[in-house]
Design an enzyme around this catalytic site. Structure first.
Site, PDB file in Angstrom:
ATOM      1  N   GLY A  72       3.129  -8.000  -1.483  1.00 44.32           N
ATOM      2  CA  GLY A  72       2.998  -7.783  -2.920  1.00 44.32           C
ATOM      3  C   GLY A  72       3.121  -6.325  -3.343  1.00 44.32           C
ATOM      4  CG  HIS A  94       2.061 -12.311  -2.960  1.00 39.62           C
ATOM      5  ND1 HIS A  94       0.713 -12.473  -3.173  1.00 39.62           N
ATOM      6  CD2 HIS A  94       2.166 -11.305  -2.053  1.00 39.62           C
ATOM      7  CE1 HIS A  94       0.038 -11.601  -2.447  1.00 39.62           C
ATOM      8  NE2 HIS A  94       0.911 -10.882  -1.754  1.00 39.62           N
ATOM      9  CG  ASP A  95       3.280 -12.374   2.136  1.00 39.44           C
ATOM     10  OD1 ASP A  95       2.332 -12.229   1.329  1.00 39.44           O
ATOM     11  OD2 ASP A  95       3.601 -11.482   2.949  1.00 39.44           O
ATOM     12  CB  THR A 110      -0.914  -6.843   8.194  1.00 41.97           C
ATOM     13  OG1 THR A 110       0.115  -6.997   9.185  1.00 41.97           O
ATOM     14  CG2 THR A 110      -1.202  -5.362   7.989  1.00 41.97           C
TER      15      THR A 110
END
Length: 464
Positions: free
Chosen positions: A82, A240-241, A265
């Site tokens: 993002g 957005h993943d 992450t």
């Protein structure tokens, strides 16, 4: 039909093909990795950039490989991290490589913004967790610096929108990625125009918003010919993943709300809701209302995640003592140390040495200092679990009833020790997987756009 999910992460990108088949009345998703490539942050002069042209070329290589495999591709969709963006001039050209969110240009911008902005009133509109990496503060840093780039920019495109723009020539902004900006009205699902006007940012920068599950455009003729794919729809998904990953949570119909940690992450911990929570309690607890697929809100907290461990392992490798993941976790499981550190404190945001930062913090706060790599890893993982428990307690206080189950999805779901520590800390069952949640959600949302899947609920019933 076959769909291509183009999934960009901070360290790598990949092109994954997915096909839905029906057998015995049940739908099943079959996935195939077509291409994987490296991503990295590049320091150039005073800033840290993403190498967008190289990433775009890597993406096209993946598209060519898909064509060479003989795949009959019906849709393509891009998802990324993002907040970051690129600027396009009025000729449609990219104005410089996008700057990485870890760049220092936003330091102090949040304090400047809130010097004359009421935090409660601001949150009641956009419902975003304040982080200096947010798009709002990136734009304000450009404005403060009198950036020539901002002065000549015609459009701002978030990272997945930027890839889609150069695939199609269509400039639009997908809803879930816009919701990471701190510039979206969480209730109307449109831009916070009052904020934009107050900051004297030109309205033309902000593109029309499209919802996940809609077609953004067709592959440009030159790319269709270059890749050999022909005319293919480029589709808006949860770009957005996190939004795509949450859509892939294998929740049952009776799970309300669906609770998750998207573990990688970053750790994104939250629930899926129908409407945003914009209360002062939510603001103080640092929760954010991000867009989801199917009109949902993903009400979540951004927590520093396995970046801790990634940094430590990279550091140990540079020192000539490379660690294998399984061996390190086994040593951490045996380590007898109770130390818990606050994972989101400033000392751990981007230290020169993560090992030194952890040891120094422990020494300065009268905590037991880890004496081995296994002990250091144990400290990190139990500290993450403690943070998850703290965030969940805040979350439960804002929900009609506490969560009964937690789904851990993404690459971090393979960390069995962290899963166990999380289950112990929260006191509720933890279900791990799928690992490939983001690509799964991306592909299934494309199927939703093409009518092969009818709803998010049906998406969650498809066998993987």
């Amino acid at each position: 039909m076959t769909y291509l999910a183009i999934d960009f992460g901070g360290g790598s990108g990949r092109v994954v093909a997915g096909t839905i088949t029906t057998e015995g009345g049940k739908k099943q998703l079959t996935m195939q990795l077509v291409h994987r490539f490296q991503n990295r942050q590049v320091r150039l002069g005073e800033h840290v950039y993403w190498d967008f042209p190289a990433l775009f070329e890597d993406m096209k290589t993946g598209l060519r490989k898909a064509a060479q495999l003989g795949l009959k591709v019906s849709g393509i969709a891009v998802d990324t991290w993002g907040v970051d963006f690129g600027l396009i001039d009025r000729n449609g050209d990219l104005i410089g490589n996008p700057v990485c969110y870890r760049d220092a240009r936003t330091q102090g911008m949040a304090d400047e913004f809130f010097a004359d902005t009421d935090r409660t009133a601001h949150y009641s509109v956009n419902g975003t967790q304040v982080m200096e990496i947010n798009t709002l503060f990136q734009l304000l840093s450009l404005k403060k610096a009198n950036s020539p780039q901002l002065q000549i920019a015609d459009k701002m495109l978030f990272t997945p929108d930027l890839f889609s723009y150069f695939l199609t020539g269509e400039a639009n902004t997908e809803y879930t990625i816009a919701s990471t900006s701190e510039m979206l009205n969480a209730t109307t699902r449109d831009w916070d125009w009052e904020l934009i006007d107050r900051l004297e940012l030109p309205r033309h920068l902000f593109c029309p918003i499209v919802m996940p599950g809609t077609v953004r455009g067709k592959l440009r003729k030159d790319i269709a010919e270059e890749t050999g794919l022909g005319e293919v729809d480029v589709i808006a998904v949860g770009s957005h993943d996190t939004a795509s990953a949450v859509a892939a949570v294998p929740a049952k119909d009776d799970e309300s709300p669906v609770a998750f940690i998207s573990s990688g992450t970053w750790s994104l911990l939250g629930v899926e809701l129908n409407e945003p929570i914009l209360t002062e309690e939510a603001r103080r607890a640092e929760f954010t209302n991000e867009g989801g697929i199917g009109g949902k809100i993903t009400f979540l907290q951004n927590i520093t995640g396995l970046w801790f461990l990634q940094r430590l392992m990279a550091e140990w490798k540079e020192e000539g003592d490379e660690q294998q993941y399984d061996t390190l976790l086994a040593a951490a499981a045996e380590a007898e140390i109770k130390t818990v550190i606050p994972v989101d404190t400033k000392e751990f945001q981007n230290p020169k040495s993560m090992q030194a930062a952890i040891c120094d913090y422990c020494a300065e706060h009268a905590l037991e200092v880890p004496q081995s790599k296994g002990a250091t890893t144990r400290v990190v993982l139990q500290s993450l679990a403690a943070k998850y428990a703290e965030a969940t307690a805040h979350l439960n206080s804002m929900l009609p009833k506490p969560i009964q189950k937690l789904h851990i999805i993404g690459g971090g779901s393979q960390n069995k020790l962290l899963n166990r520590l999380t289950e112990e800390a929260l006191g509720v069952p933890v279900e791990a997987g799928p690992v490939e949640a983001t690509a799964i959600g991306n592909i299934l949302c494309q199927a939703l756009a093409k009518g092969e899947v009818k709803s998010v609920a049906e998406m969650r019933k498809i066998e993987i």
